[in-house]
Design an enzyme around this catalytic site. Structure first.
Site, PDB file in Angstrom:
ATOM      1  N   CYS A   1     -39.405  63.908  52.256  1.00 21.10           N
ATOM      2  CA  CYS A   1     -40.823  63.935  52.651  1.00 21.10           C
ATOM      3  C   CYS A   1     -41.612  62.830  51.945  1.00 21.10           C
ATOM      4  O   CYS A   1     -41.096  62.097  51.109  1.00 21.10           O
ATOM      5  CB  CYS A   1     -41.408  65.294  52.304  1.00 21.10           C
ATOM      6  SG  CYS A   1     -41.479  65.585  50.516  1.00 21.10           S
TER       7      CYS A   1
ATOM      8  N   ALA B   1     -41.576  62.997  48.255  1.00 26.30           N
ATOM      9  CA  ALA B   1     -40.281  62.536  47.720  1.00 26.30           C
ATOM     10  C   ALA B   1     -40.288  61.015  47.584  1.00 26.30           C
ATOM     11  O   ALA B   1     -39.781  60.458  46.602  1.00 26.30           O
ATOM     12  CB  ALA B   1     -39.140  62.987  48.620  1.00 26.30           C
TER      13      ALA B   1
ATOM     14  N   ARG C   1     -32.891  63.237  41.129  1.00 29.76           N
ATOM     15  CA  ARG C   1     -32.936  61.769  41.071  1.00 29.76           C
ATOM     16  C   ARG C   1     -32.325  61.312  39.760  1.00 29.76           C
ATOM     17  O   ARG C   1     -32.465  61.965  38.740  1.00 29.76           O
ATOM     18  CB  ARG C   1     -34.387  61.265  41.151  1.00 29.76           C
ATOM     19  CG  ARG C   1     -35.052  61.552  42.462  1.00 29.76           C
ATOM     20  CD  ARG C   1     -34.553  60.644  43.568  1.00 29.76           C
ATOM     21  NE  ARG C   1     -34.782  59.260  43.267  1.00 29.76           N
ATOM     22  CZ  ARG C   1     -33.967  58.277  43.655  1.00 29.76           C
ATOM     23  NH1 ARG C   1     -32.900  58.527  44.338  1.00 29.76           N
ATOM     24  NH2 ARG C   1     -34.246  57.041  43.350  1.00 29.76           N
TER      25      ARG C   1
ATOM     26  N   HIS D   1     -43.641  55.862  50.015  1.00 24.24           N
ATOM     27  CA  HIS D   1     -43.449  54.540  49.392  1.00 24.24           C
ATOM     28  C   HIS D   1     -44.748  53.747  49.496  1.00 24.24           C
ATOM     29  O   HIS D   1     -45.198  53.126  48.542  1.00 24.24           O
ATOM     30  CB  HIS D   1     -42.366  53.736  50.121  1.00 24.24           C
ATOM     31  CG  HIS D   1     -41.020  54.386  50.141  1.00 24.24           C
ATOM     32  ND1 HIS D   1     -40.155  54.231  51.194  1.00 24.24           N
ATOM     33  CD2 HIS D   1     -40.385  55.169  49.237  1.00 24.24           C
ATOM     34  CE1 HIS D   1     -39.042  54.897  50.948  1.00 24.24           C
ATOM     35  NE2 HIS D   1     -39.158  55.478  49.765  1.00 24.24           N
TER      36      HIS D   1
HETATM   37 FE1  CFM Z   1     -34.769  51.979  48.852  1.00 24.21          FE
HETATM   38 FE2  CFM Z   1     -32.861  53.263  49.688  1.00 24.21          FE
HETATM   39 FE3  CFM Z   1     -35.267  54.417  49.264  1.00 24.21          FE
HETATM   40 FE4  CFM Z   1     -33.756  53.530  47.157  1.00 24.21          FE
HETATM   41 FE5  CFM Z   1     -32.760  56.028  46.848  1.00 24.21          FE
HETATM   42 FE6  CFM Z   1     -31.863  55.747  49.314  1.00 24.21          FE
HETATM   43 FE7  CFM Z   1     -34.226  56.913  48.967  1.00 24.21          FE
HETATM   44 MO1  CFM Z   1     -32.029  58.085  48.242  1.00 24.21          MO
HETATM   45  S1  CFM Z   1     -32.714  51.947  48.075  1.00 24.21           S
HETATM   46  S2  CFM Z   1     -35.849  53.376  47.564  1.00 24.21           S
HETATM   47  S3  CFM Z   1     -33.087  54.492  45.333  1.00 24.21           S
HETATM   48  S4  CFM Z   1     -34.652  53.027  50.757  1.00 24.21           S
HETATM   49  S5  CFM Z   1     -30.853  56.325  47.538  1.00 24.21           S
HETATM   50  S6  CFM Z   1     -31.106  54.005  50.589  1.00 24.21           S
HETATM   51  S7  CFM Z   1     -32.711  57.405  50.288  1.00 24.21           S
HETATM   52  S8  CFM Z   1     -33.937  57.722  47.094  1.00 24.21           S
HETATM   53  S9  CFM Z   1     -36.225  56.383  49.572  1.00 24.21           S
HETATM   54  C1  HCA Z   2     -34.980  61.894  48.517  1.00 30.45           C
HETATM   55  C2  HCA Z   2     -34.122  61.460  47.359  1.00 30.45           C
HETATM   56  C3  HCA Z   2     -32.704  61.118  47.714  1.00 30.45           C
HETATM   57  C4  HCA Z   2     -31.937  62.324  48.182  1.00 30.45           C
HETATM   58  C5  HCA Z   2     -30.466  62.148  48.077  1.00 30.45           C
HETATM   59  C6  HCA Z   2     -29.561  62.877  49.001  1.00 30.45           C
HETATM   60  C7  HCA Z   2     -32.055  60.495  46.472  1.00 30.45           C
HETATM   61  O1  HCA Z   2     -34.787  61.476  49.655  1.00 30.45           O
HETATM   62  O2  HCA Z   2     -35.878  62.642  48.278  1.00 30.45           O
HETATM   63  O3  HCA Z   2     -29.970  63.378  50.043  1.00 30.45           O
HETATM   64  O4  HCA Z   2     -28.365  62.908  48.680  1.00 30.45           O
HETATM   65  O5  HCA Z   2     -31.577  59.391  46.536  1.00 30.45           O
HETATM   66  O6  HCA Z   2     -32.035  61.158  45.432  1.00 30.45           O
HETATM   67  O7  HCA Z   2     -32.713  60.143  48.738  1.00 30.45           O
END
Ligand code: CFM
Ligand code: HCA
Length: 528
Positions: free
Chosen positions: A51, A54, A85, A182
């Site tokens: 979400c 998140a 995380r 983001h």
């Molecule tokens: Fe960039 Fe990602 Fe994301 Fe990420 Fe992540 Fe991710 Fe994410 Mo999980 S590199 S910031 S550190 S888009 S692993 S592929 S899904 S948390 S929002």
């Molecule tokens: C998020 C965080 C997450 C979840 C990881 C997963 C992460 O989306 O809120 O589903 O295994 O990287 O910790 O993307």
């Protein structure tokens, strides 16, 4: 029926209408031009998305080590986004709060009578216990619904304690995924923090690393390589990052963007406000790391820097040469599925290619169209005389380094021609017969396993175990299954070793998926 049609076949007309544009198959006819992305998931389909909260708190702000990131909401949101995380941080300066989970722990009474009082109390408590220089408040869904004024509380905290306090209205329900979060986090950092410091630079060439969250220590490995070459790393957004460092981010010469999806907004805003150029880099994969290091050196165009870069590349390559050959021999020809959030799926395709592995199915959870179709243009963009819209793209003729990241449709519409043009999105690396899926769900994952039988499926916690129960090894690319780093030269070897371990463990011999033992009932209702 091709595989795409087989995946969509069982959907009702309404669901089919929605999902058909999120699933594309690549064939000899060339690259599909578009994919539907960044739109609302269908209720009821088990999506892997997160979400808005998140994305803002969990991903972008959470890793800041010297900031008390305070979740205003029920305890579950704060605890989950803290506990799952992997925010690795050093605490050399004694100011790391990463090991603490801060939440106002809202209860029913706070929802009914308002939670601002509790938020003020939590801030007072945090000040008393930790005395941080910066507090960030992140809202969860109920806060938006009851209308607590978190901005007023932030102003109160700033005045009372003489600290920086920034409020983020990142209620989970906003937008269609973590992507909205983001953007909210980026806006807040840009508005309130970046540009407020005045620490002097210590080296001739300086960079910020944007979109590097230090999962498994990736940020540390990337920083090590850049510092070995001679760069000053002013700040990292935000893995093992700090309020103290990002205050000075505006002083850096160049912004390197590792995860484009989560932080492109800051890169663009810093270009507009401070004139700092940026481009995408990728430190996942050996060849990609080399390419990125060379591009950075080429940007500064200093012979000493270029020579240092080549020296470091040669040294690092030599260190991993033997292991690289070993794993290449073991992994060559294996097929992979790669489904991660918004940027890694593409990055990891390159790392897999380093070891001769082939990505046969891939996708993102919440990427935007340019992450799939993306076209990066640089340098020396020439704009067709008939084409306008130049201001819109913020290119000025004096720009030393043009950078556009737009989709193909827009690129064509603008009639841009370049001396160097190439796709940077996922599509350009997908081969014939492969499939790309946006916002993949549980049902589609099952269908993909059945149709493609990938040797390994890289994904996340939500689907890992159902994949493994089907007899296919799965590795979590969000958390690296608590391994890492995977960035740079040494990281690539670590990744290969983990993949090798997953593929060749004897455990798979002991698994018989349930549907191999039970008859599967398939029939038609009423004999129709
Ligand atoms: Fe960039 Fe990602 Fe994301 Fe990420 Fe992540 Fe991710 Fe994410 Mo999980 S590199 S910031 S550190 S888009 S692993 S592929 S899904 S948390 S929002
Ligand atoms: C998020 C965080 C997450 C979840 C990881 C997963 C992460 O989306 O809120 O589903 O295994 O990287 O910790 O993307």
């Amino acid at each position: 029926m091709n595989e795409r049609e087989k995946i969509l076949d069982k959907y009702s007309a309404k669901v089919f209408k929605n999902r058909k544009d999120h699933v594309v198959q690549f064939d000899n006819a060339g690259m599909p031009k578009e994919i539907a992305a960044n739109s609302r998931s269908i209720p009821g389909l088990m999506s892997n998305r997160g979400c808005c909260y998140a994305g803002c708190k969990g991903v972008v702000l959470g890793p800041l080590r010297d900031v008390v990131v305070l979740t205003h909401g029920p305890i579950g949101c704060g605890f989950y986004s803290w506990g799952t995380r992997r925010n690795k941080a050093k605490s050399e300066d004694g100011k790391s709060y990463i090991q603490y989970c801060f939440s106002t722990d809202m209860q029913e009474a706070d929802i009914v009578f308002g939670g601002e009082k509790k938020l003020r109390q939590a801030i007072e408590e945090a000040m008393e216990l930790f005395n941080p220089s910066c507090i960030m408040i992140c809202s969860t869904c109920p806060v938006g619904l009851i209308g607590d004024d978190i901005n007023a509380v932030a102003t109160w905290a700033e005045e009372k304690f003489n600290i920086k306090c920034v409020a983020y209205s990142c209620e989970g329900y906003k937008g269609v995924s973590q992507s909205a979060g983001h953007h909210i986090a980026n806006n807040g950092l840009m508005k309130s923090i970046i540009g407020t410091g005045d620490a002097p630079l210590t080296k001739k060439y300086s960079v910020n690393i944007l979109g590097e969250y230090n999962i498994g220590g990736d940020g540390w490995e990337t920083e090590r390589l850049l510092e070995k070459i001679g760069y000053e790393v002013v700040s990292i957004f935000t893995g093992d990052g700090s309020y103290e460092a990002i205050k000075n981010a505006h002083t850096a010469n160049l912004n390197l963007v590792q995860c484009h999806r989560s932080i492109n907004y800051i890169a663009e805003m810093m270009k507009t406000k401070y004139g700092i150029d940026w481009f995408k880099v990728n430190f996942i994969g050996i060849d990609e790391t080399i390419r990125s290091l060379r591009e950075i050196a080429a940007y500064f165009n200093d012979p000493t820097l270029i020579a240092n870069t080549e020296k470091v590349i040669a040294e690092e390559l030599e260190e991993v040469a033997e292991a690289r050959e070993y794993y290449k021999e073991k992994l060559h020809g294996k097929t992979a599925a790669v489904f991660v959030g918004g940027s890694r799926s593409h990055h990891y395709q390159m790392l897999l290619a380093d070891f001769g592995m082939k990505t046969i199915i891939a996708g993102y959870e919440f990427a935007h169209r340019d992450d799939y179709e993306g076209l990066e243009v640089r340098p020396n963009v020439k704009v067709d005389a008939d084409s306008r819209n130049i201001e819109e793209l913020t290119i000025t003729p004096d720009d030393k380094y043009y950078h556009l990241s737009i989709d193909k449709e827009r690129f064509d519409a603008l009639k841009l021609t370049t001396e160097l043009e190439y796709y940077k999105g996922m599509f350009k690396d997908m081969g014939d017969g492969t499939i790309a899926i946006d916002d993949f769900n549980h049902y589609e994952t099952e269908k993909l396993l059945e149709l493609f039988h990938p040797n390994i499926f890289y994904s996340g916690i939500k689907d890992k175990y159902m994949i493994q129960k089907s007899g296919t090894p799965s590795r979590q690319m969000h958390s690296y299954d608590y391994s890492g780093p995977y960035a740079g030269f040494k990281g690539a070897i670590k990744f290969a070793s983990d993949t090798y371990m997953s593929l060749f463990t004897p455990a798979w011999q002991y698994i018989t998926p349930p549907w191999r033992m039970q008859p599967t009932l398939e029939g038609k209702v009423g004999g129709a």
